[in-house]
Design a protein around this motif. Structure first.
Motif, short mmCIF file in Angstrom:
data_model
loop_
_atom_site.label_atom_id
_atom_site.label_comp_id
_atom_site.label_asym_id
_atom_site.label_seq_id
_atom_site.Cartn_x
_atom_site.Cartn_y
_atom_site.Cartn_z
N LYS A 171 28.69 36.37 39.67
CA LYS A 171 29.63 35.54 40.41
C LYS A 171 31.07 35.86 40.04
N GLU A 172 31.33 36.07 38.76
CA GLU A 172 32.67 36.44 38.33
C GLU A 172 33.02 37.86 38.78
N THR A 173 32.06 38.77 38.70
CA THR A 173 32.32 40.15 39.10
C THR A 173 32.62 40.26 40.59
N LEU A 174 31.95 39.44 41.41
CA LEU A 174 32.23 39.44 42.85
C LEU A 174 33.68 39.04 43.13
N ARG A 175 34.20 38.07 42.40
CA ARG A 175 35.59 37.67 42.57
C ARG A 175 36.55 38.78 42.12
N MET A 176 36.18 39.50 41.08
CA MET A 176 37.00 40.63 40.65
C MET A 176 37.03 41.72 41.71
N LEU A 177 35.86 42.02 42.28
CA LEU A 177 35.81 43.03 43.33
C LEU A 177 36.62 42.62 44.55
N LYS A 178 36.60 41.35 44.88
CA LYS A 178 37.38 40.86 46.01
C LYS A 178 38.87 41.00 45.74
N ALA A 179 39.30 40.81 44.48
CA ALA A 179 40.71 40.97 44.13
C ALA A 179 41.15 42.42 44.30
N VAL A 180 40.30 43.36 43.91
CA VAL A 180 40.64 44.77 44.09
C VAL A 180 40.66 45.13 45.56
N GLN A 181 39.75 44.57 46.35
CA GLN A 181 39.74 44.83 47.79
C GLN A 181 41.01 44.31 48.45
N ASP A 182 41.49 43.14 48.03
CA ASP A 182 42.72 42.61 48.58
C ASP A 182 43.91 43.51 48.25
N PHE A 183 43.94 44.07 47.03
CA PHE A 183 45.01 44.99 46.67
C PHE A 183 44.96 46.25 47.53
N ASN A 184 43.76 46.80 47.76
CA ASN A 184 43.64 47.99 48.60
C ASN A 184 44.06 47.73 50.03
N ALA A 185 43.82 46.52 50.52
CA ALA A 185 44.22 46.20 51.89
C ALA A 185 45.74 46.14 52.02
N LEU A 186 46.43 45.69 50.97
CA LEU A 186 47.88 45.60 51.01
C LEU A 186 48.57 46.91 50.64
N ASN A 187 47.87 47.79 49.92
CA ASN A 187 48.46 49.06 49.47
C ASN A 187 47.51 50.20 49.81
N PRO A 188 47.40 50.57 51.07
CA PRO A 188 46.45 51.64 51.42
C PRO A 188 46.88 53.00 50.89
N GLU A 189 48.18 53.22 50.62
CA GLU A 189 48.62 54.52 50.14
C GLU A 189 48.24 54.75 48.68
N THR A 190 48.03 53.69 47.91
CA THR A 190 47.60 53.80 46.51
C THR A 190 46.23 53.14 46.34
N ARG A 191 45.33 53.45 47.20
CA ARG A 191 44.02 52.80 47.19
C ARG A 191 43.23 53.15 45.94
N ILE A 192 42.56 52.17 45.36
CA ILE A 192 41.74 52.33 44.16
C ILE A 192 40.28 52.52 44.58
N VAL A 193 39.64 53.52 44.02
CA VAL A 193 38.22 53.75 44.26
C VAL A 193 37.43 52.79 43.37
N VAL A 194 36.41 52.17 43.92
CA VAL A 194 35.62 51.17 43.21
C VAL A 194 34.17 51.62 43.17
N SER A 195 33.57 51.52 42.00
CA SER A 195 32.15 51.82 41.83
C SER A 195 31.49 50.69 41.06
N VAL A 196 30.20 50.48 41.31
CA VAL A 196 29.42 49.40 40.71
C VAL A 196 28.15 49.99 40.14
N ASP A 197 27.80 49.55 38.94
CA ASP A 197 26.55 49.95 38.30
C ASP A 197 25.49 48.90 38.62
#
Length: 377
Positions: A171-197
């Motif tokens: 549950k906490e990790t899902l909120r973290m992933l959503k925060a990174v997704q929101d950053f990528n949506a606002l900054n597409p030129e510096t997009r962060i690649v996300v991976s999950v184990d």
């Protein structure tokens, strides 16, 4: 004649005092890899055979070392020569200060990690000499896990090119992933690649794939769920992710639809109101003995060849070796996806043939050198 000489002298003097051109701006610092997860103290014992209840065995092979999936990925990245940072709960107890010293000795960034006065999580690992199986008894509690508030307060997204999440406390990790997704949506030129184990097939863990670019599946899931091969495993993970997303969408409260007159809707507004398509990550199953399997976003499947180690010495953390080498191969030498998977499987075989991850120092930095080197890699 004298005036002419003085005039020329003044001209030369003025030329010497011309302002120098400004220095070029300093290059931006290289982007790092952030690994989010947990740090543990691993107590490893190697036996000739798995002990039975009530049995006493004596052994002369064992060690204590820094462990945990996220910590191991950081160790692999540093052994390959890449800058990385770890984010997770660390202890401030003096008894376990060796864990923090291990991070500092390897050059792993831990300045943003929260501290707790309690003892860290630890694992008792019993391995069998010459076998790639082991038994783990793990002690952990929610107090050892990172929270969403700690993640948001510690991460500066501008410093990282890749963020890898260990699937702990979903549950906490899902909120973290959503925060990174929101950053990528606002900054597409510096997009962060996300991976999950992905370490199990619980629906809440499968939902993490909606926010990730790469889903790295452990090979033990193939045995746990009785899948025949890697191809069946990746397709099963894709199907179960779709089922988990459908159930999650059905469980959400339905909003009252807004009625908008057709003639008042502009084309751009009409396009923004349309439902977005389902996000499909790249799913990879790591298995050095059978070959790593990959399922692309468009349904294309491919597989890299299998590799056999000359001798099984230490199989603890073999999946973490693949993950770290895979991330390194995509970022540093910028290999293709297929070559990065090949590089990861070769690093896994090299790690299994030696204790710990120090052997990865002699791992070639590109895939071509692996083909021509004399060492087993």
């Amino acid at each position: 004649m004298k005036k002419q000489i003085v005039k020329e002298f003044i001209t030369v003097k003025r030329v010497r005092r011309l302002p120098r051109p400004p220095a070029p701006p300093a290059p931006p610092p290289p982007l790092k890899v952030l690994v989010v997860g947990r740090c543990t103290l691993d107590i490893i014992t190697i036996c000739n055979e798995h002990p039975t209840p009530g049995q006493v065995q004596r052994t002369t092979e064992g060690t204590w070392r820094l462990g945990g999936s996220a910590s191991n990925v950081c160790i692999v990245l540093r052994r390959l020569g890449m800058e990385c940072s770890f984010l997770g709960q660390l202890t401030s107890a003096l008894t376990f200060e060796s864990l923090e010293s291990s991070f500092q000795a390897m050059g792993v960034g831990i300045s943003t990690c929260p501290r707790t006065p309690k003892s860290p999580a630890h694992r008792n690992i019993v391995g069998v000499r010459g076998d790639d199986t082991h038994t783990i008894v793990e002690y952990s509690s929610p107090e050892h896990e990172l929270t969403y508030q700690q993640f948001v307060g510690a991460v500066d997204y501008r410093k990282y090119a890749w963020i890898h999440f260990e699937s702990r406390r979903p549950k906490e990790t899902l909120r973290m992933l959503k925060a990174v997704q929101d950053f990528n949506a606002l900054n597409p030129e510096t997009r962060i690649v996300v991976s999950v184990d992905l370490n199990d097939m619980r629906p809440i863990n499968l939902l993490m794939g909606e926010f990730a670019d790469y889903v790295l599946v452990r090979s033990r899931l193939q045995t746990q769920y009785a899948y025949m091969n890697g191809r069946e495993t990746v397709w099963a993970v894709r199907e179960q992710m779709a089922v988990a997303r459908k159930r999650w969408m059905a469980s959400r409260a339905k909003k009252r639809p807004c009625v908008i007159k057709r003639e008042l809707v502009e084309p751009a507004h009409e396009q923004s109101c349309a439902l977005t398509t389902e996000r499909q990550p790249i799913i990879i199953v790591e298995n050095y003995s059978e070959g790593a399997s990959c399922l692309m976003t468009d349904g294309v499947y491919f597989k890299v060849g299998a590799h056999t180690p000359q001798k099984v010495v230490d199989s603890i953390g073999e999946h973490d070796a693949f993950v770290g080498a895979f991330i390194y191969a995509l970022l540093e030498p910028k290999l293709t996806l297929r070559d990065a998977m090949e590089y990861g499987t070769r690093a896994t075989v090299l790690k299994i043939g030696d204790n710990g991850f120090d052997c990865l120092r002699r791992m070639p930095k590109d895939l071509i050198s692996c083909y021509y080197t004399q060492q087993q890699c």
